[in-house]
Design a protein around this motif. Structure first.
Motif, PDB file in Angstrom:
ATOM      1  N   LEU A 199       2.596  -5.445   1.943  1.00  0.00           N
ATOM      2  CA  LEU A 199       1.349  -4.897   1.403  1.00  0.00           C
ATOM      3  C   LEU A 199       0.318  -6.000   1.174  1.00  0.00           C
ATOM      4  O   LEU A 199      -0.873  -5.811   1.439  1.00  0.00           O
ATOM      5  CB  LEU A 199       1.628  -4.160   0.091  1.00  0.00           C
ATOM      6  CG  LEU A 199       2.198  -2.749   0.223  1.00  0.00           C
ATOM      7  CD1 LEU A 199       2.773  -2.278  -1.109  1.00  0.00           C
ATOM      8  CD2 LEU A 199       1.130  -1.776   0.711  1.00  0.00           C
ATOM      9  N   ALA A 216      -1.221  -6.929   4.381  1.00  0.00           N
ATOM     10  CA  ALA A 216      -2.173  -5.910   4.835  1.00  0.00           C
ATOM     11  C   ALA A 216      -3.428  -5.870   3.974  1.00  0.00           C
ATOM     12  O   ALA A 216      -4.364  -5.121   4.267  1.00  0.00           O
ATOM     13  CB  ALA A 216      -1.502  -4.535   4.850  1.00  0.00           C
ATOM     14  N   HIS A 276      -3.598  -4.949   0.688  1.00  0.00           N
ATOM     15  CA  HIS A 276      -3.636  -3.843  -0.267  1.00  0.00           C
ATOM     16  C   HIS A 276      -3.748  -4.384  -1.688  1.00  0.00           C
ATOM     17  O   HIS A 276      -2.963  -5.244  -2.092  1.00  0.00           O
ATOM     18  CB  HIS A 276      -2.368  -2.993  -0.138  1.00  0.00           C
ATOM     19  CG  HIS A 276      -2.499  -1.631  -0.756  1.00  0.00           C
ATOM     20  ND1 HIS A 276      -2.625  -1.437  -2.112  1.00  0.00           N
ATOM     21  CD2 HIS A 276      -2.534  -0.395  -0.192  1.00  0.00           C
ATOM     22  CE1 HIS A 276      -2.731  -0.147  -2.367  1.00  0.00           C
ATOM     23  NE2 HIS A 276      -2.676   0.513  -1.221  1.00  0.00           N
ATOM     24  N   LYS A 292       5.412   2.300  -2.455  1.00  0.00           N
ATOM     25  CA  LYS A 292       5.004   1.112  -1.696  1.00  0.00           C
ATOM     26  C   LYS A 292       5.121   1.354  -0.202  1.00  0.00           C
ATOM     27  O   LYS A 292       4.270   0.917   0.576  1.00  0.00           O
ATOM     28  CB  LYS A 292       5.836  -0.097  -2.118  1.00  0.00           C
ATOM     29  CG  LYS A 292       5.451  -0.662  -3.470  1.00  0.00           C
ATOM     30  CD  LYS A 292       6.216  -1.935  -3.805  1.00  0.00           C
ATOM     31  CE  LYS A 292       5.740  -2.510  -5.136  1.00  0.00           C
ATOM     32  NZ  LYS A 292       6.426  -3.773  -5.477  1.00  0.00           N
ATOM     33  N   LYS A 332       2.159   3.496   0.672  1.00  0.00           N
ATOM     34  CA  LYS A 332       0.906   2.737   0.614  1.00  0.00           C
ATOM     35  C   LYS A 332       0.764   1.817   1.826  1.00  0.00           C
ATOM     36  O   LYS A 332      -0.340   1.660   2.360  1.00  0.00           O
ATOM     37  CB  LYS A 332       0.853   1.911  -0.683  1.00  0.00           C
ATOM     38  CG  LYS A 332       0.579   2.716  -1.925  1.00  0.00           C
ATOM     39  CD  LYS A 332       0.182   1.844  -3.108  1.00  0.00           C
ATOM     40  CE  LYS A 332       1.294   0.982  -3.610  1.00  0.00           C
ATOM     41  NZ  LYS A 332       0.933   0.277  -4.875  1.00  0.00           N
ATOM     42  N   LEU A 333       1.876   1.226   2.245  1.00  0.00           N
ATOM     43  CA  LEU A 333       1.814   0.331   3.398  1.00  0.00           C
ATOM     44  C   LEU A 333       1.420   1.093   4.655  1.00  0.00           C
ATOM     45  O   LEU A 333       0.519   0.666   5.396  1.00  0.00           O
ATOM     46  CB  LEU A 333       3.163  -0.362   3.604  1.00  0.00           C
ATOM     47  CG  LEU A 333       3.231  -1.294   4.817  1.00  0.00           C
ATOM     48  CD1 LEU A 333       2.271  -2.469   4.658  1.00  0.00           C
ATOM     49  CD2 LEU A 333       4.653  -1.802   5.032  1.00  0.00           C
ATOM     50  N   ASP A 373      -0.101   3.977   4.917  1.00  0.00           N
ATOM     51  CA  ASP A 373      -1.476   4.476   4.803  1.00  0.00           C
ATOM     52  C   ASP A 373      -2.502   3.355   5.001  1.00  0.00           C
ATOM     53  O   ASP A 373      -3.539   3.561   5.647  1.00  0.00           O
ATOM     54  CB  ASP A 373      -1.696   5.140   3.441  1.00  0.00           C
ATOM     55  CG  ASP A 373      -0.930   6.449   3.298  1.00  0.00           C
ATOM     56  OD1 ASP A 373      -0.479   6.991   4.338  1.00  0.00           O
ATOM     57  OD2 ASP A 373      -0.757   6.910   2.155  1.00  0.00           O
ATOM     58  N   LYS A 374      -2.213   2.173   4.443  1.00  0.00           N
ATOM     59  CA  LYS A 374      -3.147   1.055   4.566  1.00  0.00           C
ATOM     60  C   LYS A 374      -3.270   0.607   6.017  1.00  0.00           C
ATOM     61  O   LYS A 374      -4.382   0.357   6.508  1.00  0.00           O
ATOM     62  CB  LYS A 374      -2.684  -0.119   3.692  1.00  0.00           C
ATOM     63  CG  LYS A 374      -3.594  -1.340   3.746  1.00  0.00           C
ATOM     64  CD  LYS A 374      -4.993  -1.023   3.236  1.00  0.00           C
ATOM     65  CE  LYS A 374      -5.868  -2.258   3.210  1.00  0.00           C
ATOM     66  NZ  LYS A 374      -7.248  -1.961   2.733  1.00  0.00           N
ATOM     67  N   GLU A 431      -5.251   3.086   7.943  1.00  0.00           N
ATOM     68  CA  GLU A 431      -6.674   2.936   7.618  1.00  0.00           C
ATOM     69  C   GLU A 431      -7.291   1.778   8.413  1.00  0.00           C
ATOM     70  O   GLU A 431      -8.374   1.920   9.000  1.00  0.00           O
ATOM     71  CB  GLU A 431      -6.820   2.673   6.114  1.00  0.00           C
ATOM     72  CG  GLU A 431      -8.228   2.334   5.671  1.00  0.00           C
ATOM     73  CD  GLU A 431      -8.275   1.761   4.266  1.00  0.00           C
ATOM     74  OE1 GLU A 431      -9.199   0.964   3.986  1.00  0.00           O
ATOM     75  OE2 GLU A 431      -7.391   2.086   3.447  1.00  0.00           O
ATOM     76  N   LEU A 432      -6.594   0.632   8.441  1.00  0.00           N
ATOM     77  CA  LEU A 432      -7.097  -0.530   9.167  1.00  0.00           C
ATOM     78  C   LEU A 432      -7.180  -0.262  10.666  1.00  0.00           C
ATOM     79  O   LEU A 432      -8.164  -0.621  11.321  1.00  0.00           O
ATOM     80  CB  LEU A 432      -6.193  -1.736   8.902  1.00  0.00           C
ATOM     81  CG  LEU A 432      -6.165  -2.286   7.467  1.00  0.00           C
ATOM     82  CD1 LEU A 432      -5.077  -3.358   7.331  1.00  0.00           C
ATOM     83  CD2 LEU A 432      -7.518  -2.863   7.087  1.00  0.00           C
TER      84      LEU A 432
END
Length: 325
Positions: A97, A100, A102, A113, A116-117, A119-120, A123-124
């Motif tokens: 994370l 990335a 976050h 976590k 979130k990883l 999704d991040k 997004e990128l």
């Protein structure tokens, strides 16, 4: 004596003094070409290996920088694999994370976590306009099988969402032993995702290799877009009368070979990047005060720089490693 030259920045702020610069080597250029091929073929992963101090981390920095020029919006991440007594899924995903970018890398449970990883990264990647991204794992020989499994989970989840994760494992030759062990243990799910391609990262092997690197000091400028090349910055008077580091390749090579032979090493000479750059830095920094229109870097000065950069001690360590292997 030479006239006084007014350098564009204070001496201590130069990238060579601060050791914050990158000189491309033949191996680094090969590394970049190989990475571009993996992108073109969408190959999911590969191994790049060498002994310590051969410039692997240096190479990652260079390749990431140049990739940003060729693919301005591409997602290029990196993380350093950590030595640990026990594997922690929580710590591993916090590490990813952080790589990335976050802001909540340290908060939430493992399930959150993981989410979130993914999704991040999505997004990128969506913002980049590509359907792929690259992640470098530095010192990857430290990864354990369970960490490969966690990395595989990330790879597979992103694949289900239409994103190709290209993982570059950069580390020591132990990586090849790991690959063999995974094959023997029928861990094909790891080999097929992360270890398809292989590249050995070499040191400098010929005077021409040194010339390629030395020429970068003659051409790279600081401040950027000024006419103050690195060589000119340290030796402005000599530079004004034609002194160039590229012409020093044979003399510097001979200094390394002489040190290699004096230590009675039997292996083929191969100069790790760290000791090449350190020898050049020593030569420039310690001789800047002697700059003049007829200044030369004599063989004695290069021998002194090679001795001071601890090349022989490093080669002794490498020799011991080679004997163990």
């Amino acid at each position: 004596m030479a006239e006084t030259y007014t350098r564009p920045v204070p001496f201590e702020n130069h990238p060579v003094v601060e050791q914050k610069y990158i000189v491309p080597t033949p191996s680094i250029e090969e590394m970049y070409i190989r990475v571009k091929k993996l992108i073109r073929l969408r190959t999911p992963g590969g191994i790049m290996f060498a002994h310590p101090r051969f410039g692997k981390t240096y190479g990652i920095r260079y390749v990431m920088s140049v990739l940003k020029e060729d693919f301005p919006k591409a997602v290029v991440l990196s993380f350093g694999c950590q030595k640990k007594k026990h594997q922690s899924e929580d710590a591993f995903f916090s590490l990813l994370l952080t790589a990335a970018g976050h802001p909540g890398a340290l908060t939430g449970n493992i399930t959150k976590k993981r989410m979130k990883l993914t999704d991040k990264i999505m997004e990128l990647v969506d913002r980049s306009g590509y359907n792929w991204f690259i992640i470098f794992a530095d010192e990857a020989q430290r990864l354990d099988i369970i960490e490969y499994e966690w990395l595989r989970d990330v790879h597979d989840e992103l694949e289900r969402r239409g994103v190709r994760m290209i993982t570059l494992l950069v580390g020591q030759p132990d990586l090849l032993n790991q690959k063999s062990a995974f094959r023997i243990g029928r861990q094909t799910q790891i080999v097929s995702r992360f270890m398809i391609d292989e590249m050995q990262f070499r040191g400098l092997q010929t005077p021409d290799d040194l010339a390629t690197c030395l020429e970068s000091y003659d051409e790279a400028c600081f401040p950027v877009k000024s006419d103050w090349s690195y060589t000119r910055f340290f030796l402005p008077a000599a530079y004004s009368t034609g002194f160039r580091l590229v012409h020093q390749a044979s003399v510097l090579w001979d200094a390394f070979i002489e040190a290699h032979q004096s230590a009675q090493f039997q292996h083929t000479p191969e100069i790790p990047m760290q000791y090449f750059t350190r020898s050049v830095e020593i030569a420039l920094l310690e001789n800047a005060e002697f700059d003049d229109y007829n200044f030369v870097l004599t063989p004695a000065k290069w021998r002194s720089a090679v001795a001071e950069c601890n090349f022989v001690s490093a080669q002794e360590e490498l020799r011991m490693v080679m004997l163990e292997e």
